[in-house]
Design a protein around this motif. Structure first.
Motif, PDB file in Angstrom:
ATOM      1  N   HIS A  43      13.001   5.223   4.515  1.00 48.07           N
ATOM      2  CA  HIS A  43      12.460   5.764   3.273  1.00 48.07           C
ATOM      3  C   HIS A  43      11.407   4.843   2.649  1.00 48.07           C
ATOM      4  N   SER A  44      11.495   3.563   2.917  1.00 48.66           N
ATOM      5  CA  SER A  44      10.516   2.630   2.332  1.00 48.66           C
ATOM      6  C   SER A  44       9.135   2.798   2.945  1.00 48.66           C
ATOM      7  N   GLY A  45       9.072   3.381   4.149  1.00 50.42           N
ATOM      8  CA  GLY A  45       7.798   3.524   4.838  1.00 50.42           C
ATOM      9  C   GLY A  45       7.474   2.371   5.771  1.00 50.42           C
ATOM     10  N   LEU A  46       8.349   1.378   5.848  1.00 50.46           N
ATOM     11  CA  LEU A  46       8.070   0.206   6.682  1.00 50.46           C
ATOM     12  C   LEU A  46       7.869   0.585   8.149  1.00 50.46           C
ATOM     13  N   ASP A 197      18.502  -0.405  -2.413  1.00 52.50           N
ATOM     14  CA  ASP A 197      17.632  -1.453  -1.909  1.00 52.50           C
ATOM     15  C   ASP A 197      16.300  -1.336  -2.639  1.00 52.50           C
ATOM     16  N   ARG A 198      15.633  -2.458  -2.805  1.00 55.16           N
ATOM     17  CA  ARG A 198      14.394  -2.470  -3.593  1.00 55.16           C
ATOM     18  C   ARG A 198      13.297  -1.624  -2.944  1.00 55.16           C
ATOM     19  N   GLY A 199      13.259  -1.614  -1.609  1.00 57.46           N
ATOM     20  CA  GLY A 199      12.207  -0.863  -0.923  1.00 57.46           C
ATOM     21  C   GLY A 199      12.248   0.619  -1.233  1.00 57.46           C
ATOM     22  N   THR A 200      13.436   1.217  -1.148  1.00 60.43           N
ATOM     23  CA  THR A 200      13.540   2.639  -1.438  1.00 60.43           C
ATOM     24  C   THR A 200      13.262   2.911  -2.912  1.00 60.43           C
ATOM     25  N   TRP A 201      13.699   2.008  -3.784  1.00 53.22           N
ATOM     26  CA  TRP A 201      13.414   2.158  -5.214  1.00 53.22           C
ATOM     27  C   TRP A 201      11.903   2.206  -5.460  1.00 53.22           C
ATOM     28  N   ALA A 203       9.613   3.094  -3.444  1.00 51.60           N
ATOM     29  CA  ALA A 203       9.052   4.325  -2.889  1.00 51.60           C
ATOM     30  C   ALA A 203       9.335   5.529  -3.782  1.00 51.60           C
ATOM     31  N   TYR A 204      10.411   5.484  -4.576  1.00 47.90           N
ATOM     32  CA  TYR A 204      10.846   6.629  -5.371  1.00 47.90           C
ATOM     33  C   TYR A 204      10.622   6.480  -6.874  1.00 47.90           C
ATOM     34  N   ILE A 258       5.212  -7.535   8.504  1.00 50.31           N
ATOM     35  CA  ILE A 258       6.334  -7.258   7.603  1.00 50.31           C
ATOM     36  C   ILE A 258       6.054  -7.834   6.211  1.00 50.31           C
ATOM     37  N   ASN A 259       5.557  -9.060   6.172  1.00 51.18           N
ATOM     38  CA  ASN A 259       5.249  -9.687   4.888  1.00 51.18           C
ATOM     39  C   ASN A 259       4.106  -8.973   4.154  1.00 51.18           C
ATOM     40  N   ASP A 260       3.196  -8.398   4.916  1.00 53.57           N
ATOM     41  CA  ASP A 260       2.016  -7.756   4.322  1.00 53.57           C
ATOM     42  C   ASP A 260       2.306  -6.365   3.777  1.00 53.57           C
ATOM     43  N   PHE A 261       3.419  -5.754   4.199  1.00 52.44           N
ATOM     44  CA  PHE A 261       3.707  -4.386   3.788  1.00 52.44           C
ATOM     45  C   PHE A 261       4.081  -4.335   2.305  1.00 52.44           C
ATOM     46  N   LYS A 262       3.383  -3.487   1.563  1.00 53.31           N
ATOM     47  CA  LYS A 262       3.615  -3.410   0.115  1.00 53.31           C
ATOM     48  C   LYS A 262       3.671  -1.960  -0.353  1.00 53.31           C
ATOM     49  N   LEU A 263       4.382  -1.751  -1.435  1.00 51.47           N
ATOM     50  CA  LEU A 263       4.388  -0.489  -2.155  1.00 51.47           C
ATOM     51  C   LEU A 263       4.178  -0.794  -3.629  1.00 51.47           C
ATOM     52  N   ALA A 264       3.328  -0.012  -4.255  1.00 50.75           N
ATOM     53  CA  ALA A 264       3.019  -0.221  -5.676  1.00 50.75           C
ATOM     54  C   ALA A 264       2.629  -1.671  -5.939  1.00 50.75           C
TER      55      ALA A 264
END
Length: 274
Positions: A43-46, A197-201, A203-204, A258-264
């Protein structure tokens, strides 16, 4: 040419075609990798960001089955996938100890957070102590939505409740047996607390009328591993492909991805391969 020789020649030709066809099919099959992983990485898009890079470099195709840690490890136990990417250290250790998995590798980590309604009925906003926050949610009988699906997130939640010495059976507690996305949506609908988890948060979050209530507690640390399914137990799995993916994920290049992947604008995962 005699009929016997003619039929023999045809049989040999057909056999050659059959063998070549089987060889091509086997090669195609071996270029497919089945990865069972958590809904949080999905769901995070990673994985949508990461796996195409591996596929382009290697020629492999990765099929992703996102089902939560418990179900992902069960697929590994059954030999239904080639490797797993999960985040439940005790369950992963058992998976390896029982001979279902080999070559466990640290991959990355992020963290869990507790989110809730802006009205904050349990008065926990801003605290960094997740155990006291859980106690406040229970004693105020606030609504708490649990995934209840044996995922890594659900396993972590159970560990935290055990540390409160409070059974999560109060009136506001609801276990729904769903993934992280649906759980967040239900928490939003019911204006309830939940752990994510913070990643899904990230994303949503723009779709939800919720806020971060608790973050920063070391107890909310969330490490991920990648583990190969044991080929001696399941010889038909694509071990070579699985190992190629595992090897690639821990390279400096993939770790930087992995380190470079970002959301918002926020980094979701921290690479941790050793």
């Amino acid at each position: 040419m005699s009929s016997v020789v003619k039929y023999a020649s045809i049989s040999i030709a057909l056999l050659s075609v059959f063998q070549v066809t089987n060889s091509i099919a086997a090669d195609a099959k071996n270029m497919n990798i089945k990865l069972a992983t958590t809904t949080s990485t999905y769901h995070s898009g990673l994985l949508d960001y990461l796996l195409p890079k591996f596929e382009k470099e290697s020629g492999y195709h990765v099929g992703v089955l996102a089902a939560g840690t418990g179900k992902s490890l069960k697929m590994g136990e059954n030999g239904d996938v080639d490797l797993v990417m999960t985040h439940a250290p005790k369950a992963e250790a058992y998976f390896v100890e029982q001979g279902f998995g080999v070559l466990p590798r640290k991959l990355m980590y992020n963290d869990f957070i507790v989110v809730g309604p802006k009205s904050d009925p349990a008065a926990i906003f801003g605290t960094k102590d997740v155990i006291s926050a859980y106690k406040a949610i229970a004693t105020s009988n606030s609504t708490f939505i649990s995934r209840g699906d044996d995922s890594g997130t659900n396993k972590k939640e159970k560990i935290l409740w055990a540390q409160t010495k409070i059974e999560p059976n109060f009136g506001g507690y609801k276990a729904i047996g769903q993934g992280m996305g649906p759980t967040l949506n239900m928490a939003n609908e019911l204006q309830a607390y939940t752990m994510t988890d913070r990643g899904t948060w990230l994303a949503y979050q723009t779709k939800l009328d919720l806020k971060v209530a608790v973050e920063g507690d070391k107890k909310l640390f969330n490490p991920y591993q990648v583990i190969l399914v044991n080929p001696s137990r399941y010889p038909t799995i694509n071990y070579d492909g699985a190992k190629a993916l595992s090897d690639w994920l821990v390279t400096p290049k993939a770790q930087q991805y992995i380190n470079d992947f970002k959301l918002a604008g926020q980094q979701l995962f921290v690479a941790s391969a050793e």
